[in-house]
Design a protein around this motif. Structure first.
Motif, PDB file in Angstrom:
ATOM      1  N   UNK A 234       0.784  -1.222   0.000  1.00 31.27           N
ATOM      2  CA  UNK A 234       0.000   0.000   0.000  1.00 31.27           C
ATOM      3  C   UNK A 234       0.819   1.276   0.000  1.00 31.27           C
ATOM      4  N   UNK A 235       2.157   1.185   0.150  1.00 34.54           N
ATOM      5  CA  UNK A 235       2.989   2.390   0.147  1.00 34.54           C
ATOM      6  C   UNK A 235       3.094   2.951  -1.269  1.00 34.54           C
ATOM      7  N   UNK A 236       2.834   4.246  -1.420  1.00 36.46           N
ATOM      8  CA  UNK A 236       3.055   4.924  -2.697  1.00 36.46           C
ATOM      9  C   UNK A 236       4.522   5.329  -2.795  1.00 36.46           C
ATOM     10  N   UNK A 237       5.190   4.855  -3.852  1.00 32.83           N
ATOM     11  CA  UNK A 237       6.610   5.117  -4.036  1.00 32.83           C
ATOM     12  C   UNK A 237       6.850   5.548  -5.480  1.00 32.83           C
ATOM     13  N   UNK A 238       8.027   6.060  -5.749  1.00 34.42           N
ATOM     14  CA  UNK A 238       8.393   6.468  -7.105  1.00 34.42           C
ATOM     15  C   UNK A 238       9.647   5.748  -7.559  1.00 34.42           C
ATOM     16  N   UNK A 239       9.481   4.484  -7.955  1.00 35.22           N
ATOM     17  CA  UNK A 239      10.633   3.662  -8.344  1.00 35.22           C
ATOM     18  C   UNK A 239      10.772   3.599  -9.854  1.00 35.22           C
ATOM     19  N   UNK A 240      12.020   3.581 -10.287  1.00 38.17           N
ATOM     20  CA  UNK A 240      12.386   3.266 -11.652  1.00 38.17           C
ATOM     21  C   UNK A 240      13.158   1.950 -11.617  1.00 38.17           C
ATOM     22  N   UNK A 241      13.670   1.482 -12.775  1.00 39.56           N
ATOM     23  CA  UNK A 241      14.321   0.182 -12.984  1.00 39.56           C
ATOM     24  C   UNK A 241      13.239  -0.879 -13.109  1.00 39.56           C
ATOM     25  N   UNK A 242      13.154  -1.464 -14.293  1.00 41.29           N
ATOM     26  CA  UNK A 242      11.992  -2.284 -14.644  1.00 41.29           C
ATOM     27  C   UNK A 242      11.775  -3.458 -13.701  1.00 41.29           C
ATOM     28  N   UNK A 243      12.847  -4.194 -13.351  1.00 43.33           N
ATOM     29  CA  UNK A 243      12.626  -5.347 -12.479  1.00 43.33           C
ATOM     30  C   UNK A 243      12.228  -4.911 -11.079  1.00 43.33           C
ATOM     31  N   UNK A 244      12.775  -3.781 -10.624  1.00 46.40           N
ATOM     32  CA  UNK A 244      12.445  -3.284  -9.294  1.00 46.40           C
ATOM     33  C   UNK A 244      10.987  -2.836  -9.217  1.00 46.40           C
ATOM     34  N   UNK A 245      10.515  -2.174 -10.264  1.00 42.82           N
ATOM     35  CA  UNK A 245       9.117  -1.731 -10.317  1.00 42.82           C
ATOM     36  C   UNK A 245       8.181  -2.934 -10.249  1.00 42.82           C
TER      37      UNK A 245
ATOM     38  N   UNK B 246       8.776  -5.963  -9.149  1.00 46.17           N
ATOM     39  CA  UNK B 246       8.860  -6.634  -7.848  1.00 46.17           C
ATOM     40  C   UNK B 246       8.120  -5.842  -6.775  1.00 46.17           C
ATOM     41  N   UNK B 247       8.294  -4.529  -6.771  1.00 44.67           N
ATOM     42  CA  UNK B 247       7.637  -3.694  -5.760  1.00 44.67           C
ATOM     43  C   UNK B 247       6.122  -3.814  -5.850  1.00 44.67           C
ATOM     44  N   UNK B 248       5.588  -3.660  -7.057  1.00 43.87           N
ATOM     45  CA  UNK B 248       4.138  -3.747  -7.225  1.00 43.87           C
ATOM     46  C   UNK B 248       3.602  -5.141  -6.946  1.00 43.87           C
ATOM     47  N   UNK B 249       4.291  -6.146  -7.481  1.00 49.00           N
ATOM     48  CA  UNK B 249       3.741  -7.500  -7.488  1.00 49.00           C
ATOM     49  C   UNK B 249       3.990  -8.246  -6.191  1.00 49.00           C
ATOM     50  N   UNK B 250       5.224  -8.224  -5.701  1.00 46.43           N
ATOM     51  CA  UNK B 250       5.631  -9.053  -4.572  1.00 46.43           C
ATOM     52  C   UNK B 250       5.499  -8.312  -3.249  1.00 46.43           C
ATOM     53  N   UNK B 251       5.886  -7.032  -3.231  1.00 46.85           N
ATOM     54  CA  UNK B 251       5.783  -6.245  -2.003  1.00 46.85           C
ATOM     55  C   UNK B 251       4.395  -5.651  -1.811  1.00 46.85           C
ATOM     56  N   UNK B 252       3.650  -5.483  -2.906  1.00 48.17           N
ATOM     57  CA  UNK B 252       2.334  -4.853  -2.801  1.00 48.17           C
ATOM     58  C   UNK B 252       2.408  -3.351  -2.654  1.00 48.17           C
ATOM     59  N   UNK B 253       3.593  -2.762  -2.908  1.00 47.51           N
ATOM     60  CA  UNK B 253       3.713  -1.302  -2.923  1.00 47.51           C
ATOM     61  C   UNK B 253       3.079  -0.777  -4.205  1.00 47.51           C
ATOM     62  N   UNK B 254       3.038   0.549  -4.358  1.00 50.61           N
ATOM     63  CA  UNK B 254       2.356   1.142  -5.502  1.00 50.61           C
ATOM     64  C   UNK B 254       3.275   2.127  -6.201  1.00 50.61           C
ATOM     65  N   UNK B 255       3.630   1.788  -7.430  1.00 49.16           N
ATOM     66  CA  UNK B 255       4.478   2.669  -8.223  1.00 49.16           C
ATOM     67  C   UNK B 255       4.162   2.498  -9.689  1.00 49.16           C
ATOM     68  N   UNK B 256       4.255   3.577 -10.430  1.00 50.49           N
ATOM     69  CA  UNK B 256       4.263   3.463 -11.881  1.00 50.49           C
ATOM     70  C   UNK B 256       5.623   2.943 -12.311  1.00 50.49           C
TER      71      UNK B 256
ATOM     72  N   UNK C   6      -6.077   1.903  -7.466  1.00 51.35           N
ATOM     73  CA  UNK C   6      -6.484   0.532  -7.171  1.00 51.35           C
ATOM     74  C   UNK C   6      -7.024  -0.189  -8.395  1.00 51.35           C
ATOM     75  N   UNK C   7      -7.918   0.444  -9.121  1.00 50.60           N
ATOM     76  CA  UNK C   7      -8.552  -0.211 -10.263  1.00 50.60           C
ATOM     77  C   UNK C   7      -7.595  -0.539 -11.384  1.00 50.60           C
ATOM     78  N   UNK C   8      -6.465   0.167 -11.452  1.00 54.08           N
ATOM     79  CA  UNK C   8      -5.488  -0.084 -12.509  1.00 54.08           C
ATOM     80  C   UNK C   8      -4.559  -1.262 -12.211  1.00 54.08           C
ATOM     81  N   UNK C   9      -4.722  -1.861 -11.027  1.00 56.28           N
ATOM     82  CA  UNK C   9      -3.862  -2.975 -10.634  1.00 56.28           C
ATOM     83  C   UNK C   9      -4.506  -4.332 -10.932  1.00 56.28           C
ATOM     84  N   UNK C  10      -5.684  -4.331 -11.477  1.00 52.87           N
ATOM     85  CA  UNK C  10      -6.376  -5.589 -11.753  1.00 52.87           C
ATOM     86  C   UNK C  10      -5.855  -6.227 -13.043  1.00 52.87           C
TER      87      UNK C  10
END
Length: 600
Positions: free
Chosen positions: A292-303, A305-315, A339-343
């Motif tokens: 649920x943490x909103x973050x601003x990450x770059x680097x494709x694998x990190x993005x 992993x953050x969204x999918x495995x950690x459940x954080x939120x970043x473009x 939220x709706x864009x994560x489905x």
């Protein structure tokens, strides 16, 4: 629509401007980082149909970008060194490539038109020889003389995009109250908010910068401008792997023409307040974000992993937008922040494969990414397999190589996918993965088996290996432990080099526990700050002809980046190759029958 002659017709203009050029059309997305030489404009992705072609002066039509967030950096370099395309025509919007053009326009007064035309019009464009782009209008031409003539250059937007609600603090930054660097950063953020039709900006709690990777002098000019304008980050900010080992590049024999500007670029970001973490796996660091943490990450694998495995939120923040977010602490409320864009809009069913080794997950990620393209997939069938953190890291890095999607779900494994139904949209398309699919990718990634450099092999001895490449993404502590266990009591072939890349924090932890000393006795070399997608000669051994890796990401990018063919396999395969100097020319047993069929 796209018109022949006449007045043309309009797509969606992302960056205004006028251009005429020969059409270079492809149906396959392209990652500019690892796929295009930032100095010459030649396509170097050996798996892409445009491989060997030049982008210089063309109207480049492609469905979208994919893969690395650093594509924006390559685009900026090409526009400033004069070796870029004349215009970009996209089937669907692409943040990464567009952002590179926006930065060139905002910071350096260089630009090209960027327009999105949609699937039907994109397909019809393939019949053109020449193309004219003017604002949102795209025209097919038989010859350049049919163009309407030079049009007025595009104008940089002066006002915030309509519909984006700004706070008083946002308006103050835009007016320059926080200094020139934050003012420029806010302008770039708002242009991206307009592309996404975001209603407002949000606060983010941390950033990860990929723009510290040296792609050429333009990226350094950008960072130095921000420093000279007083840029300082407002939120905790980590740095991605860079292009040299910052502390050791001189001892490693790296040419100062590369080492000095690459080091200066890293220093510029540290000067702006970023932490010198220099890792492409920031999720391994203390302080990694949570669900649920909103973050601003770059680097494709990190993005991913953050969204999918950690459940954080970043473009999937492009290079240079990442530092803009860090300077302001603000980001558009769009993409996976919503939220709706994560489905998921794609259901992937995976066959049971209990005999598979750890090469299964990178192969699966590579295939799922290719099928998903820009869609978020939900994967069923891995509930009993129980992939661990390193399996998900390998899957995500491979997925991010072939896909432009910012995340995936795995039912029963990733945090939001408690059930498949919890994350899957109604009416989602379905796709079933077969072993034959994975076998086809195994064959494609093993370029050493079907190139001239791979001829030093026979059915008995196998393929000669000169270098074992590990750590793309950066090795975790658990991977170090596993590698130590696999190599314990064995002797490395003296003619094979084993090089592992990792983050500084991971190296320190492994050193304290004696793992580093054990691997060094085996003959492995451990390097920090860089990762395999940034390593060049001489750190990459000049004499190495064939590389072995357990990374599908590097197996994809490596041939284009290093000029050497690659043999892909499991971590155990890599250790065996390091000891024997050879790797079997056949697929692993769990994949063997299917791979033999796909090769035939």
């Amino acid at each position: 629509m796209i018109a022949d002659d006449g007045n043309g017709s309009a797509g969606r203009c992302l960056v205004d401007g006028h251009a005429v050029g020969k059409l270079l059309h492809t149906d396959m997305p392209l990652s500019f980082w690892g796929g295009v030489d930032s100095f010459t404009g030649q396509v170097i992705d050996r798996h892409h149909p445009l491989s060997g072609r030049s982008l210089v002066g063309s109207v480049l039509a492609l469905p979208s970008g994919r893969g690395s967030c650093s594509g924006s950096g390559v685009m900026l370099e090409l526009l400033l060194n004069g070796n870029g395309p004349a215009a970009l025509v996209l089937e669907r919007p692409d943040d990464i490539l567009t952002l590179g053009v926006v930065v060139a326009e905002e910071m350096f007064e260089r630009s090209i038109p960027v327009v999105v035309v949609g699937p039907e019009q994109f397909r019809s464009l393939a019949r053109a020889a020449w193309v004219e782009v003017s604002g949102s209008v795209v025209r097919r031409l038989s010859r350049p003389e049919q163009a309407d003539g030079a049009a007025a250059p595009g104008s940089v937007p002066k006002e915030p995009p309509p519909g984006v609600q700004l706070t008083e603090a946002d308006r103050a930054l835009l007016a320059g109250a926080g200094g020139r660097a934050r003012q420029a950063a806010m302008r770039i953020i708002l242009r991206m908010a307009g592309f996404h039709q975001a209603r407002r900006l949000i606060d983010v709690r941390q950033a990860h910068i990929d723009g510290c990777l040296y792609t050429g002098p333009a990226g350094l000019r950008f960072a130095r401008l921000l420093c000279d304008w007083g840029g300082r980050v407002r939120i905790p900010t980590t740095l991605n792997a860079i292009s040299v080992d910052r502390r050791n590049w001189r001892r490693q024999g790296v040419d100062a023409a590369v080492g000095e500007p690459a080091g200066a670029l890293a220093d510029a970001y540290v000067e702006m307040g970023a932490q010198p973490t220099f890792t492409c796996a920031p999720y391994l660091l203390d302080g990694a974000p949570g669900r649920g943490d909103d973050i601003g990450w770059s680097e494709s694998n990190a993005v991913v992993y953050a969204n999918s495995v950690l459940g954080a939120r970043t473009m999937k923040y492009p290079d240079y937008l990442d530092i803009c977010v860090a300077l302001t602490g603000r980001a558009p409320l769009s993409g996976c922040h919503v939220e709706g864009n994560r489905r998921a809009t794609l259901r992937i069913t995976v066959p049971s494969c209990p005999e598979a080794d750890d090469s299964f997950y990178p192969l699966l990620g590579y295939h799922v990414g290719a099928v998903a393209a820009d869609r978020i997939p939900a994967i069923a069938g891995l509930e009993q397999a129980g992939p661990g953190a390193d399996d998900l890291k390998a899957f995500g890095a491979a997925f991010a190589t072939t896909s432009s999607a910012p995340m995936f779900h795995i039912a029963g494994i990733t945090p939001e996918a408690t059930t498949l139904e919890a994350v899957l949209e109604d009416g989602a398309e379905s796709h079933e993965v077969s072993l034959a699919d994975l076998a086809a990718h195994w064959t494609a990634l093993n370029t050493a088996l079907h190139t001239a450099s791979g001829t030093d092999s026979d059915s008995t001895a196998g393929l000669r290996i000169d270098l074992v490449s590990l750590g793309n993404p950066h090795f975790s502590y658990a991977e170090f432990k596993r590698l130590a266990a696999l190599s314990r009591g064995r002797a490395k072939d003296p003619d094979v080099q084993v090089v592992i890349t990792c983050g500084r924090a991971t190296l320190e932890a492994a050193a304290v526990d004696g793992i580093v000393a054990e691997l060094e006795r085996f003959g492995a070399r451990i390097v920090t700050d860089v990762c395999w997608c940034t390593i060049g000669e001489p750190l990459f051994p000049v004499t190495a002809r064939v590389v072995m890796t357990n990374s599908a990401k590097y197996a994809h990018y490596g041939p284009g980046l290093s000029g050497r063919p690659v043999r892909f396999g499991s971590l155990a395969d890599c250790v065996a190759a390091a000891c024997s100097g050879r790797a079997a020319g056949q697929p692993p047993g769990w994949l063997g029958v299917a791979a033999s069929g796909s090769a035939g």
